[in-house]
Enzyme design. Sequence first.
Site, mmCIF file in Angstrom:
data_model
loop_
_atom_site.group_PDB
_atom_site.id
_atom_site.type_symbol
_atom_site.label_atom_id
_atom_site.label_comp_id
_atom_site.label_asym_id
_atom_site.label_seq_id
_atom_site.Cartn_x
_atom_site.Cartn_y
_atom_site.Cartn_z
ATOM 1 N N ARG A 64 58.769 -88.787 45.500
ATOM 2 C CA ARG A 64 58.777 -90.192 45.909
ATOM 3 C C ARG A 64 57.318 -90.648 45.922
ATOM 4 O O ARG A 64 56.415 -89.878 45.687
ATOM 5 C CB ARG A 64 59.510 -90.428 47.237
ATOM 6 C CG ARG A 64 59.516 -89.364 48.252
ATOM 7 C CD ARG A 64 58.163 -89.023 48.843
ATOM 8 N NE ARG A 64 57.519 -90.212 49.383
ATOM 9 C CZ ARG A 64 56.235 -90.351 49.562
ATOM 10 N NH1 ARG A 64 55.396 -89.359 49.260
ATOM 11 N NH2 ARG A 64 55.710 -91.460 50.032
ATOM 12 N N GLY A 65 57.134 -91.940 46.240
ATOM 13 C CA GLY A 65 55.791 -92.506 46.127
ATOM 14 C C GLY A 65 55.681 -93.124 44.737
ATOM 15 O O GLY A 65 56.002 -92.466 43.735
ATOM 16 N N ALA A 66 55.251 -94.373 44.683
ATOM 17 C CA ALA A 66 55.318 -95.123 43.423
ATOM 18 C C ALA A 66 54.669 -94.405 42.229
ATOM 19 O O ALA A 66 55.308 -94.234 41.181
ATOM 20 C CB ALA A 66 54.710 -96.512 43.627
ATOM 21 N N ARG A 101 65.355 -95.780 41.093
ATOM 22 C CA ARG A 101 64.799 -96.500 42.253
ATOM 23 C C ARG A 101 64.268 -97.851 41.766
ATOM 24 O O ARG A 101 63.495 -97.899 40.804
ATOM 25 C CB ARG A 101 63.687 -95.680 42.925
ATOM 26 C CG ARG A 101 64.248 -94.427 43.605
ATOM 27 C CD ARG A 101 63.306 -93.863 44.630
ATOM 28 N NE ARG A 101 63.223 -94.678 45.816
ATOM 29 C CZ ARG A 101 62.311 -94.473 46.782
ATOM 30 N NH1 ARG A 101 61.437 -93.502 46.669
ATOM 31 N NH2 ARG A 101 62.279 -95.240 47.851
ATOM 32 N N GLN A 210 58.280 -90.576 56.515
ATOM 33 C CA GLN A 210 57.288 -90.046 55.576
ATOM 34 C C GLN A 210 55.912 -89.873 56.221
ATOM 35 O O GLN A 210 55.127 -89.020 55.801
ATOM 36 C CB GLN A 210 57.156 -90.970 54.350
ATOM 37 C CG GLN A 210 58.364 -90.994 53.436
ATOM 38 C CD GLN A 210 59.266 -92.163 53.745
ATOM 39 O OE1 GLN A 210 59.439 -92.550 54.893
ATOM 40 N NE2 GLN A 210 59.889 -92.724 52.714
ATOM 41 N N ASP A 251 53.917 -100.318 46.402
ATOM 42 C CA ASP A 251 54.913 -99.933 45.396
ATOM 43 C C ASP A 251 54.986 -100.944 44.268
ATOM 44 O O ASP A 251 55.415 -100.616 43.155
ATOM 45 C CB ASP A 251 56.286 -99.776 46.037
ATOM 46 C CG ASP A 251 56.325 -98.496 46.854
ATOM 47 O OD1 ASP A 251 55.852 -98.523 48.004
ATOM 48 O OD2 ASP A 251 56.783 -97.487 46.317
ATOM 49 N N ASN A 261 55.408 -102.813 50.024
ATOM 50 C CA ASN A 261 55.203 -101.411 50.417
ATOM 51 C C ASN A 261 56.287 -101.032 51.426
ATOM 52 O O ASN A 261 57.150 -101.848 51.772
ATOM 53 C CB ASN A 261 53.787 -101.241 51.005
ATOM 54 C CG ASN A 261 53.403 -99.785 51.187
ATOM 55 O OD1 ASN A 261 53.525 -98.989 50.252
ATOM 56 N ND2 ASN A 261 52.962 -99.409 52.364
ATOM 57 N N LYS A 262 56.233 -99.822 51.883
ATOM 58 C CA LYS A 262 57.266 -99.286 52.794
ATOM 59 C C LYS A 262 57.565 -100.240 53.948
ATOM 60 O O LYS A 262 56.650 -100.837 54.516
ATOM 61 C CB LYS A 262 56.780 -97.922 53.320
ATOM 62 C CG LYS A 262 57.693 -97.199 54.275
ATOM 63 C CD LYS A 262 59.084 -96.995 53.735
ATOM 64 C CE LYS A 262 59.103 -96.317 52.382
ATOM 65 N NZ LYS A 262 60.445 -96.336 51.745
HETATM 66 O O1 MRU Z 1 60.216 -94.632 49.675
HETATM 67 P P1 MRU Z 1 58.936 -93.946 49.283
HETATM 68 O O2 MRU Z 1 58.613 -92.761 50.124
HETATM 69 O O3 MRU Z 1 58.890 -93.655 47.808
HETATM 70 O O4 MRU Z 1 57.833 -95.043 49.589
HETATM 71 C C1 MRU Z 1 56.487 -94.771 49.299
HETATM 72 C C2 MRU Z 1 55.576 -95.832 49.767
HETATM 73 O O5 MRU Z 1 55.979 -96.836 50.297
HETATM 74 C C3 MRU Z 1 54.118 -95.655 49.497
HETATM 75 O O6 MRU Z 1 53.355 -96.287 50.472
HETATM 76 C C4 MRU Z 1 53.813 -96.293 48.134
HETATM 77 O O7 MRU Z 1 54.581 -95.693 47.133
HETATM 78 C C5 MRU Z 1 52.402 -96.221 47.778
HETATM 79 S S1 MRU Z 1 52.011 -94.556 47.391
HETATM 80 C C6 MRU Z 1 50.741 -94.248 46.557
#
Ligand code: MRU
Length: 375
Positions: A64-66, A101, A210, A251, A261-262
């Site tokens: 996970r993470g963009a 996603r 996370q 993201d 973002n999250k």
């Molecule tokens: O749902 P996730 O864990 O994939 O969400 C990740 C985030 O929101 C991060 O802050 C975002 O991807 C930036 S990461 C470099």
Amino acid sequence: MKYRSAPEAPAFLSPIAKLCSLRWNAASGVVEVIDQTRLPHTLRWCELQDLDSYCHAISTMQVRGAPLIGITAAFGLAQALSMDPSTEHLQAASARLLATRPTAVNLRWALESVAAAVRELDPADRGEVALATAQQLRARDIASCSRIGDHGLALLQALECAGPLNIMTHCNAGWLATVEWGTALAPVYKAHAAGIPVHVWVSETRPRNQGMNLTAWELQRAGVPCTVVADNSCGQLMRRGAVDCVLVGSDRTAANGDVCNKIGTYLKALAARANDIPFYVALPESTIDWHCASGDDIPIEERDQAEVLTVTGLDHAGRPQALALAAGDTLAHNPAFDVTPAELVTALVTEHGSFEASAAGLGRLRAQIFSSSPT
Ligand code: MRU
């Protein structure tokens, strides 16, 4: 205290502690990723053997993470083309990966990068070129994040503070969310390596935690002092003067500087503005969606209500268990991301430098991208 010293070639992490989130096993010809659903309790690598396992890894958030979602999808498409390089399969495999996603635009960016590299080729050559392209995207992600770290470090060095620099972050935007370094955590790692005393407030990031499960684990491995706090305590910490800046990832960033973002990021930005605290967003170019005029155009992923209604941890025997938190008939709503309007963002920190979060700022960034290679 003002932190001005230039870092001496930072060591980042000791060789023992240094890991990456995704690696290519040349011997087996297979990609291996850390299964992030097992962290922080178990560090387990898993092999991604076929398109099914790539789609499963992204949709269940083993990765996970963009940025990491994008790199994983690029390798997934390469793997799919190594099995069947036809144009029909290129389109079908891309569509399957793209559907895993919806919010992180790096997914689309990476798939389009691979597709563009192979589309005009003889099918017999597509698998090999797709794999080479995925490897290049991986290397580029590492280099970009390192540069984000350098540019973010300059911002941290300019902050006035009496003791250790107190940085608040949300979710995980460290190396687990990219390949190495991370986005929001890259400046933190560079500051720590340069001998600048830093302390990170880690927002736990309900519902999937996370922050607590991944960010705290990463920072502890690297020896960076950090403290996990409940999401709801962040405003009070800012009001009390315990936060020098907020540093988060993105993201998807719209062309007007709005940042997605999250979930929970927006509340932190509001609290930061109310308390006159800088709010920085760190992101690679691959996270910008030039087709999105504003954050209102960004699709927000809605995940299973079970993520809100349950919590997963280890039982007394050390086995992972999901526990029900609510009465059985409780309904929950679970948007995974939110949009922070550009006017609440102090600066966008990219591999090309720091820019104002506005249409004009992103216009300058775009002009720089097209006129030169990253600095
Ligand atoms: O749902 P996730 O864990 O994939 O969400 C990740 C985030 O929101 C991060 O802050 C975002 O991807 C930036 S990461 C470099």
